[in-house]
Design a protein around this motif. Structure first.
Motif, PDB file in Angstrom:
ATOM      1  N   ILE A  32       0.644  -1.259  -0.146  1.00 22.83           N
ATOM      2  CA  ILE A  32       0.128  -0.268  -0.458  1.00 22.83           C
ATOM      3  C   ILE A  32       0.805   1.631   0.297  1.00 22.83           C
ATOM      4  N   LEU A  33       0.378   1.885  -0.965  1.00 26.94           N
ATOM      5  CA  LEU A  33       1.239   3.437  -0.686  1.00 26.94           C
ATOM      6  C   LEU A  33      -0.254   4.633  -0.581  1.00 26.94           C
ATOM      7  N   LEU A  34       0.274   5.116   1.379  1.00 29.27           N
ATOM      8  CA  LEU A  34      -0.736   5.549   1.516  1.00 29.27           C
ATOM      9  C   LEU A  34      -0.333   7.161   1.783  1.00 29.27           C
ATOM     10  N   LEU A  35      -0.882   8.072   1.043  1.00 35.71           N
ATOM     11  CA  LEU A  35      -1.248   8.951   0.408  1.00 35.71           C
ATOM     12  C   LEU A  35      -2.022   9.787   1.883  1.00 35.71           C
ATOM     13  N   TYR A  36      -1.230  11.369   1.614  1.00 29.56           N
ATOM     14  CA  TYR A  36      -2.442  12.600   2.186  1.00 29.56           C
ATOM     15  C   TYR A  36      -1.741  14.154   1.678  1.00 29.56           C
ATOM     16  N   GLY A  37      -2.008  14.629   2.396  1.00 31.57           N
ATOM     17  CA  GLY A  37      -1.997  15.944   2.304  1.00 31.57           C
ATOM     18  C   GLY A  37      -0.718  16.929   3.213  1.00 31.57           C
ATOM     19  N   GLY A  38      -1.220  17.059   4.082  1.00 33.41           N
ATOM     20  CA  GLY A  38      -0.355  18.706   4.746  1.00 33.41           C
ATOM     21  C   GLY A  38      -0.413  17.458   6.090  1.00 33.41           C
ATOM     22  N   GLN A  39       0.204  17.789   7.091  1.00 28.79           N
ATOM     23  CA  GLN A  39       0.355  17.346   8.054  1.00 28.79           C
ATOM     24  C   GLN A  39      -0.354  17.270   9.396  1.00 28.79           C
ATOM     25  N   SER A  40      -2.111  18.087   9.215  1.00 34.44           N
ATOM     26  CA  SER A  40      -2.722  17.685  10.003  1.00 34.44           C
ATOM     27  C   SER A  40      -3.732  16.402  10.059  1.00 34.44           C
ATOM     28  N   ALA A  41      -3.450  15.322   8.844  1.00 31.80           N
ATOM     29  CA  ALA A  41      -3.368  13.653   9.528  1.00 31.80           C
ATOM     30  C   ALA A  41      -2.748  13.230  10.155  1.00 31.80           C
ATOM     31  N   LYS A  42      -1.805  13.671  10.043  1.00 32.77           N
ATOM     32  CA  LYS A  42      -0.942  13.147  11.605  1.00 32.77           C
ATOM     33  C   LYS A  42      -1.069  14.173  12.709  1.00 32.77           C
ATOM     34  N   LYS A  43      -1.408  15.442  12.690  1.00 36.96           N
ATOM     35  CA  LYS A  43      -1.131  15.363  14.031  1.00 36.96           C
ATOM     36  C   LYS A  43      -2.803  15.488  15.158  1.00 36.96           C
ATOM     37  N   THR A  44      -3.433  15.164  14.043  1.00 30.73           N
ATOM     38  CA  THR A  44      -4.744  14.440  14.880  1.00 30.73           C
ATOM     39  C   THR A  44      -4.983  13.248  15.188  1.00 30.73           C
ATOM     40  N   GLY A  45      -4.327  12.537  14.514  1.00 27.89           N
ATOM     41  CA  GLY A  45      -4.003  10.834  14.851  1.00 27.89           C
ATOM     42  C   GLY A  45      -4.934  10.315  13.640  1.00 27.89           C
ATOM     43  N   THR A  46      -5.512  10.756  12.657  1.00 23.61           N
ATOM     44  CA  THR A  46      -5.787   9.644  11.408  1.00 23.61           C
ATOM     45  C   THR A  46      -5.021   9.255  11.601  1.00 23.61           C
ATOM     46  N   LEU A  47      -3.505   9.462  10.778  1.00 21.58           N
ATOM     47  CA  LEU A  47      -3.136   8.418  10.088  1.00 21.58           C
ATOM     48  C   LEU A  47      -2.073   7.221  10.508  1.00 21.58           C
ATOM     49  N   ASP A  48      -2.051   7.171  11.923  1.00 18.80           N
ATOM     50  CA  ASP A  48      -1.199   6.348  13.164  1.00 18.80           C
ATOM     51  C   ASP A  48      -2.951   5.706  13.165  1.00 18.80           C
ATOM     52  N   GLU A  49      -4.026   6.236  13.118  1.00 19.47           N
ATOM     53  CA  GLU A  49      -5.461   5.337  13.089  1.00 19.47           C
ATOM     54  C   GLU A  49      -5.410   4.564  12.490  1.00 19.47           C
ATOM     55  N   VAL A  50      -5.268   5.439  11.224  1.00 22.29           N
ATOM     56  CA  VAL A  50      -5.161   4.358   9.500  1.00 22.29           C
ATOM     57  C   VAL A  50      -4.464   2.932   9.829  1.00 22.29           C
ATOM     58  N   LYS A  51      -3.007   3.374   9.835  1.00 17.75           N
ATOM     59  CA  LYS A  51      -2.115   2.473  10.025  1.00 17.75           C
ATOM     60  C   LYS A  51      -1.816   1.441  11.103  1.00 17.75           C
ATOM     61  N   VAL A  52      -2.473   1.536  11.627  1.00 12.05           N
ATOM     62  CA  VAL A  52      -3.280   0.884  13.373  1.00 12.05           C
ATOM     63  C   VAL A  52      -3.860  -0.491  12.539  1.00 12.05           C
ATOM     64  N   ALA A  53      -5.033   0.555  12.047  1.00 11.58           N
ATOM     65  CA  ALA A  53      -5.985  -0.655  10.991  1.00 11.58           C
ATOM     66  C   ALA A  53      -5.386  -1.378   9.846  1.00 11.58           C
ATOM     67  N   LEU A  54      -4.475  -0.820   9.428  1.00 12.47           N
ATOM     68  CA  LEU A  54      -3.803  -1.943   8.335  1.00 12.47           C
ATOM     69  C   LEU A  54      -2.844  -2.948   8.905  1.00 12.47           C
ATOM     70  N   GLY A  55      -2.859  -3.184   9.954  1.00 10.20           N
ATOM     71  CA  GLY A  55      -2.185  -4.042  10.875  1.00 10.20           C
ATOM     72  C   GLY A  55      -0.894  -4.678  10.012  1.00 10.20           C
ATOM     73  N   ASP A  56      -0.144  -5.746  10.068  1.00 14.62           N
ATOM     74  CA  ASP A  56       1.140  -5.940   9.401  1.00 14.62           C
ATOM     75  C   ASP A  56       1.464  -6.041   8.056  1.00 14.62           C
ATOM     76  N   ARG A  57       0.410  -4.947   7.214  1.00 21.27           N
ATOM     77  CA  ARG A  57       0.496  -4.844   5.636  1.00 21.27           C
ATOM     78  C   ARG A  57       1.731  -4.061   5.526  1.00 21.27           C
ATOM     79  N   GLN A  58       2.505  -4.414   4.013  1.00 22.37           N
ATOM     80  CA  GLN A  58       2.805  -3.581   3.875  1.00 22.37           C
ATOM     81  C   GLN A  58       2.651  -1.949   3.462  1.00 22.37           C
TER      82      GLN A  58
END
Length: 387
Positions: A32-58
């Protein structure tokens, strides 16, 4: 009602705490290539939540997709995909990130001997294949999460063009209204106006007895009018944010536009304002639409009268008075959302109009609107009326 072919394969997963369902939505062996915009997805924790949901996928990240996604940035992602052979894309963000992901999905598999910008120049008609992708929506506005279109800007060419293809529907989109709580007021206002004008472009044309489409469109417009200001005043009102999110999706998923004529002249002129002056997309629509409606009110008279009576509940006066009042209320609604509706609100004067029309003509936008009668001269008249 006109004949139509309606198709929409995108699965919508709607509600609070739905990001966890990515584990069931994405293949276990996906790279998976995970695409996003600025830093808000990181600051709000959404990106981390997504990565946790994706588990051990590449998973590898690609950030920095702009609010008006640029060809220059998107091509960096295309090169990365070609080099590392990603087979699934996941967009986390608003319409710009999803639009950009659609272009990337098509460009990554495009003929390497051709410039992928030709996708835009051919409005997507030359797309033969695309990588699969999904989205996690964080900003309701464009409806890109449930349609097959997008818009990309080429900075070097000062061009902003639309494209569409049945090959770039998202496989799924996750819509969690809670993810909109931390958005700035500016983005929420833009989203409401964007969804409003999307609806208008498919509704305010001429009657073809599309009764279902008309009532759906009128319901969306009244919903946005009712709760748009509440979204600014009550940022953590789940009901308000949920309804805005769904209204924006429904405004441009193909449903209300099936079997009826469509306009889009306001969008095409607005794109040039963004490409040349960097004005937010929704704000360009708020500038252009009142002028478009006023100058074209004779050809749109029947639907404008219907709009006045059914959406704004204007019952007094002549037909022309009703129409003028409805256009004035539309402009006032945009202003109520905190959005300027004149070129002067953005520091632009009459000297900026001619270059905009020149660019519009260069991009082939010479017969716009549902009747094909919006010429560059008429677009110039519209812009001058918005000084």
């Amino acid at each position: 009602m006109n004949n139509f072919d309606f198709y929409n394969p995108t699965r919508i997963v709607f509600g609070e705490n739905t990001i966890a369902q990515l584990d069931q939505l994405v293949a276990k062996d996906a790279k998976i290539l995970l695409l996003y915009g600025g830093q808000s997805a990181k600051k709000t924790g959404t990106l981390d939540e997504v990565k946790v949901a994706l588990g051990d996928r590449q998973v590898q990240e690609f950030g920095g997709i702009e609010p008006n996604p640029t060809y220059e940035t998107l091509m960096k992602a295309v090169m990365l995909i070609r080099e590392q052979q990603f087979d699934f894309l996941l967009a986390v963000g608003g319409g710009s990130v999803i639009d950009g992901t659609k272009f990337i999905a098509a460009a990554a598999l495009f003929d390497k001997e051709q410039d992928p910008w030709s996708i835009m120049e051919n409005y997507g008609n030359n797309i033969k294949q695309a990588l699969p992708f999904g989205s996690v929506l964080t900003l309701p506005a464009t409806g890109s999460e449930m349609n097959n279109g997008g818009v990309v800007t080429h900075k070097a060419k000062q061009a902003k063009l639309p494209f569409r293809s049945p090959l770039v529907y998202p496989q799924f989109s996750i819509l969690d209204p809670v993810k909109t709580y931390t958005l700035p007021e500016r983005q929420i206002a833009n989203g409401v106006v964007d969804a409003f004008v999307h609806t208008v472009e498919q509704y305010l044309t001429y009657p073809v007895d599309g009764m279902v489409q008309d009532r759906f469109a009128e319901g969306l417009l009244q919903t946005l009018i009712e709760i748009g200001p509440k979204a600014l005043a009550e940022p953590q009102n789940y009901s308000v944010r949920a309804n805005i999110m769904w209204a924006a999706t429904m405004a441009l998923n193909g449903l209300i536009g099936a079997g009826v004529p469509q306009d889009w002249a306001t969008h095409m002129v607005g794109h040039e304002l963004t490409a040349r002056h960097g004005i937010d997309h929704a704000r360009t629509l708020a500038i252009v639409l009142p002028g478009m409606l006023q100058i074209r009110k004779q050809s749109k008279a029947a639907k404008l009268k219907q709009y006045a009576e059914r959406v704004w509940l204007i019952t007094e006066g002549s037909d022309e008075q009703k129409i003028d009042a409805a256009i004035a209320k539309t402009e006032a609604f945009f202003e109520q959302m905190g959005i300027g509706t004149h070129l002067s609100d953005y520091g632009l004067d009459e000297s900026t109009v001619a270059p905009l029309i020149e660019q519009l003509t260069k991009h082939g936008m010479i017969t716009l609107g549902e009747h094909g009668d919006v010429t560059p001269e008429m677009s110039q008249e519209v812009l001058i009326s918005r000084l």
